[in-house]
Design a protein around this motif. Structure first.
Motif, PDB file in Angstrom:
ATOM      1  N   GLY A   1       5.018  55.065  -7.575  1.00  0.00           N
ATOM      2  CA  GLY A   1       4.429  56.183  -8.311  1.00  0.00           C
ATOM      3  C   GLY A   1       5.446  56.865  -9.205  1.00  0.00           C
ATOM      4  N   VAL A   2       6.641  57.076  -8.687  1.00  0.00           N
ATOM      5  CA  VAL A   2       7.703  57.714  -9.474  1.00  0.00           C
ATOM      6  C   VAL A   2       8.100  56.809 -10.640  1.00  0.00           C
ATOM      7  CG1 VAL A   2      10.094  58.524  -9.415  1.00  0.00           C
ATOM      8  CG2 VAL A   2       8.535  59.064  -7.523  1.00  0.00           C
ATOM      9  N   LEU A   3       8.293  55.512 -10.349  1.00  0.00           N
ATOM     10  CA  LEU A   3       8.654  54.557 -11.411  1.00  0.00           C
ATOM     11  C   LEU A   3       7.594  54.528 -12.507  1.00  0.00           C
ATOM     12  CD1 LEU A   3      10.002  51.355  -9.583  1.00  0.00           C
ATOM     13  CD2 LEU A   3      11.158  52.675 -11.380  1.00  0.00           C
ATOM     14  N   ALA A   4       6.333  54.530 -12.093  1.00  0.00           N
ATOM     15  CA  ALA A   4       5.238  54.479 -13.067  1.00  0.00           C
ATOM     16  C   ALA A   4       5.233  55.738 -13.933  1.00  0.00           C
ATOM     17  CB  ALA A   4       3.899  54.323 -12.339  1.00  0.00           C
ATOM     18  N   TRP A   5       5.416  56.876 -13.296  1.00  0.00           N
ATOM     19  CA  TRP A   5       5.432  58.158 -14.008  1.00  0.00           C
ATOM     20  C   TRP A   5       6.585  58.190 -15.004  1.00  0.00           C
ATOM     21  CZ3 TRP A   5       2.666  61.977 -15.501  1.00  0.00           C
ATOM     22  CH2 TRP A   5       3.176  63.259 -15.688  1.00  0.00           C
ATOM     23  N   GLU A   6       7.734  57.661 -14.600  1.00  0.00           N
ATOM     24  CA  GLU A   6       8.898  57.642 -15.494  1.00  0.00           C
ATOM     25  C   GLU A   6       8.744  56.622 -16.624  1.00  0.00           C
ATOM     26  OE1 GLU A   6      12.251  58.934 -12.155  1.00  0.00           O
ATOM     27  OE2 GLU A   6      12.086  56.829 -12.763  1.00  0.00           O
TER      28      GLU A   6
ATOM     29  N   GLY B   1       7.644  43.894 -10.551  1.00  0.00           N
ATOM     30  CA  GLY B   1       9.077  43.713 -10.339  1.00  0.00           C
ATOM     31  C   GLY B   1       9.829  44.795 -11.074  1.00  0.00           C
ATOM     32  N   ALA B   2      10.715  44.394 -12.000  1.00  0.00           N
ATOM     33  CA  ALA B   2      11.498  45.368 -12.762  1.00  0.00           C
ATOM     34  C   ALA B   2      10.827  45.705 -14.093  1.00  0.00           C
ATOM     35  CB  ALA B   2      12.895  44.822 -13.007  1.00  0.00           C
ATOM     36  N   ARG B   3       9.589  45.230 -14.282  1.00  0.00           N
ATOM     37  CA  ARG B   3       8.947  45.370 -15.603  1.00  0.00           C
ATOM     38  C   ARG B   3       8.009  46.570 -15.692  1.00  0.00           C
ATOM     39  NH1 ARG B   3       5.780  41.184 -15.047  1.00  0.00           N
ATOM     40  NH2 ARG B   3       4.782  41.508 -17.060  1.00  0.00           N
ATOM     41  N   PHE B   4       8.442  47.698 -15.132  1.00  0.00           N
ATOM     42  CA  PHE B   4       7.570  48.872 -15.192  1.00  0.00           C
ATOM     43  C   PHE B   4       7.403  49.399 -16.624  1.00  0.00           C
ATOM     44  CE2 PHE B   4       6.026  50.593 -11.113  1.00  0.00           C
ATOM     45  CZ  PHE B   4       6.444  49.555 -10.289  1.00  0.00           C
ATOM     46  N   ASP B   5       8.340  48.993 -17.526  1.00  0.00           N
ATOM     47  CA  ASP B   5       8.189  49.446 -18.921  1.00  0.00           C
ATOM     48  C   ASP B   5       6.938  48.869 -19.581  1.00  0.00           C
ATOM     49  OD1 ASP B   5       9.219  46.894 -18.909  1.00  0.00           O
ATOM     50  OD2 ASP B   5      10.748  47.265 -20.428  1.00  0.00           O
ATOM     51  N   MET B   6       6.328  47.882 -18.920  1.00  0.00           N
ATOM     52  CA  MET B   6       5.060  47.346 -19.424  1.00  0.00           C
ATOM     53  C   MET B   6       3.978  48.436 -19.489  1.00  0.00           C
ATOM     54  SD  MET B   6       2.915  44.200 -17.827  1.00  0.00           S
ATOM     55  CE  MET B   6       1.165  44.043 -18.171  1.00  0.00           C
TER      56      MET B   6
ATOM     57  N   ASP C   1      -2.003  47.594 -12.600  1.00  0.00           N
ATOM     58  CA  ASP C   1      -1.303  47.349 -11.333  1.00  0.00           C
ATOM     59  C   ASP C   1       0.159  47.730 -11.520  1.00  0.00           C
ATOM     60  OD1 ASP C   1      -0.209  45.924  -8.982  1.00  0.00           O
ATOM     61  OD2 ASP C   1      -2.174  44.943  -8.957  1.00  0.00           O
ATOM     62  N   ALA C   2       0.584  48.775 -10.848  1.00  0.00           N
ATOM     63  CA  ALA C   2       1.968  49.245 -11.000  1.00  0.00           C
ATOM     64  C   ALA C   2       2.669  49.153  -9.645  1.00  0.00           C
ATOM     65  CB  ALA C   2       2.004  50.655 -11.557  1.00  0.00           C
ATOM     66  N   THR C   3       2.611  47.946  -9.077  1.00  0.00           N
ATOM     67  CA  THR C   3       3.307  47.707  -7.818  1.00  0.00           C
ATOM     68  C   THR C   3       4.579  46.911  -8.096  1.00  0.00           C
ATOM     69  OG1 THR C   3       2.129  45.621  -7.443  1.00  0.00           O
ATOM     70  CG2 THR C   3       1.128  47.628  -6.538  1.00  0.00           C
TER      71      THR C   3
ATOM     72  N   THR D   1      -5.335  44.358 -14.213  1.00  0.00           N
ATOM     73  CA  THR D   1      -4.933  44.318 -15.631  1.00  0.00           C
ATOM     74  C   THR D   1      -3.469  43.862 -15.804  1.00  0.00           C
ATOM     75  OG1 THR D   1      -6.283  46.347 -15.753  1.00  0.00           O
ATOM     76  CG2 THR D   1      -5.352  45.535 -17.814  1.00  0.00           C
ATOM     77  N   PRO D   2      -3.199  42.580 -15.472  1.00  0.00           N
ATOM     78  CA  PRO D   2      -1.803  42.123 -15.517  1.00  0.00           C
ATOM     79  C   PRO D   2      -1.271  41.779 -16.915  1.00  0.00           C
ATOM     80  CG  PRO D   2      -3.226  40.390 -14.658  1.00  0.00           C
ATOM     81  CD  PRO D   2      -4.096  41.592 -14.852  1.00  0.00           C
ATOM     82  N   GLU D   3      -2.129  41.741 -17.930  1.00  0.00           N
ATOM     83  CA  GLU D   3      -1.670  41.345 -19.269  1.00  0.00           C
ATOM     84  C   GLU D   3      -2.031  42.416 -20.283  1.00  0.00           C
ATOM     85  OE1 GLU D   3      -0.191  38.428 -19.692  1.00  0.00           O
ATOM     86  OE2 GLU D   3      -0.675  37.480 -17.760  1.00  0.00           O
ATOM     87  N   ILE D   4      -1.150  42.570 -21.282  1.00  0.00           N
ATOM     88  CA  ILE D   4      -1.425  43.552 -22.341  1.00  0.00           C
ATOM     89  C   ILE D   4      -2.717  43.200 -23.077  1.00  0.00           C
ATOM     90  CG2 ILE D   4      -0.570  44.477 -24.556  1.00  0.00           C
ATOM     91  CD1 ILE D   4       2.258  44.307 -23.412  1.00  0.00           C
ATOM     92  N   GLY D   5      -2.953  41.907 -23.299  1.00  0.00           N
ATOM     93  CA  GLY D   5      -4.170  41.489 -24.003  1.00  0.00           C
ATOM     94  C   GLY D   5      -5.435  41.926 -23.268  1.00  0.00           C
ATOM     95  N   LEU D   6      -5.400  41.880 -21.946  1.00  0.00           N
ATOM     96  CA  LEU D   6      -6.570  42.322 -21.168  1.00  0.00           C
ATOM     97  C   LEU D   6      -6.775  43.823 -21.330  1.00  0.00           C
ATOM     98  CD1 LEU D   6      -5.983  40.276 -17.876  1.00  0.00           C
ATOM     99  CD2 LEU D   6      -7.520  39.724 -19.792  1.00  0.00           C
TER     100      LEU D   6
END
Ligand SMILES: CC(=O)N[C@H](C=O)[C@@H](O)[C@H](O)[C@H](O)COP(=O)(O)O
Length: 234
Positions: free
Chosen positions: A137-142, A110-115, A103-105, A83-88
């Motif tokens: 995992g920590v970045l995603a949770w935050e 990259g630096a776009r975890f706010d997505m 995908d939260a790798t 699911t790389p796109e918001i539209g998807l």
């Protein structure tokens, strides 16, 4: 961080989720075959489903009120990205998914975890962050994920290094333990093949376990037996 457990995740707590997916070009990659496998999983007591693509989600939505985790795989030339796109993500929500897997790798975001938070806001659904390492995992949770899955451990350069000497055939129970110890709601996913591996994940304190191929991929299951046939060992 505001973190309450969304209802769809409450419903999955302590349960087994069956992932019903098939690669394009295989006999199972047919929406009715996927539906038959998913309905069989539900008859077997699955607490939820994980499905790839809006067509499969839409087909199964009227069949069950149990949570459906939706994802939309896109091949990037090396591996499937989730699911790389918001539209998807919006498409999955419109098809009836209760939870959106993303995908939260570092490799993908990259630096776009706010997505992750943008997807949660756009879909008004909890996001399951599919990660490959503890740091992800920590970045995603935050960044707004409601639950973190160990789904991609072993499938990114970062995680292959971390798994190191451990067997890449086995589930990454070490990552599970690290995420749980950090207080992050965790789904164990990826290479769970035996009931005792599933039990080990629950013992480690996960919210739920996702099993895919070991239940729903007849090609992989057959291959595992064939590999032990005496003709193949000669
Ligand atoms: C790496 C990747 O793309 N994993 C995908 C994620 O949805 C699926 O292909 C897996 O089947 C699923 O994660 C369940 O794992 P396993 O089939 O090992 O039980």
């Amino acid at each position: 961080m505001t973190h309450h457990l969304p209802a769809a995740l409450e419903a999955l707590t302590g349960g087994l989720v069956v992932s019903v997916q098939a690669d394009d070009g295989t006999p199972v990659r047919n929406v009715e075959v996927i539906a038959a496998l998913a309905e069989s999983a539900l008859l077997g007591g699955a607490h939820g489903l994980r499905l790839n693509g809006p067509d499969d989600v839409r087909r199964l939505r009227p069949v069950t009120e149990l949570p459906i985790i939706g994802l939309h795989k896109v091949h990037n030339g090396i591996r499937n990205v989730i699911t790389p796109e918001i539209g998807l993500a919006v498409g999955l929500a419109e098809a009836g998914a209760d939870i959106i897997a993303v995908d939260a790798t570092v490799e993908q975001l990259g630096a776009r975890f706010d997505m992750l938070r943008e997807i949660a806001d756009a879909t008004r659904r909890p996001v399951m962050a599919d990660v490959s390492t503890f740091e992800e995992g920590v970045l995603a949770w935050e960044n707004g994920a409601s639950v973190v899955g160990t789904t991609l451990s072993g499938y990114t350069p970062e995680s292959r290094r971390a798994v190191g000497a451990g067997s890449i055939d086995d589930p990454d129970l070490r990552l599970v333990a690290e995420l749980v110890a950090a207080g992050i709601p965790t789904m164990a996913e990826g290479r769970y093949r035996t009931p005792s591996q599933v039990a080990a994940a629950f013992d480690a304190g996960v919210l739920a376990v996702v099993v895919g191929g070991a239940i729903t991929d007849p090609i992989a299951i057959t291959r595992r037996f064939v590999d032990l046939a005496s003709g193949a060992r000669a």
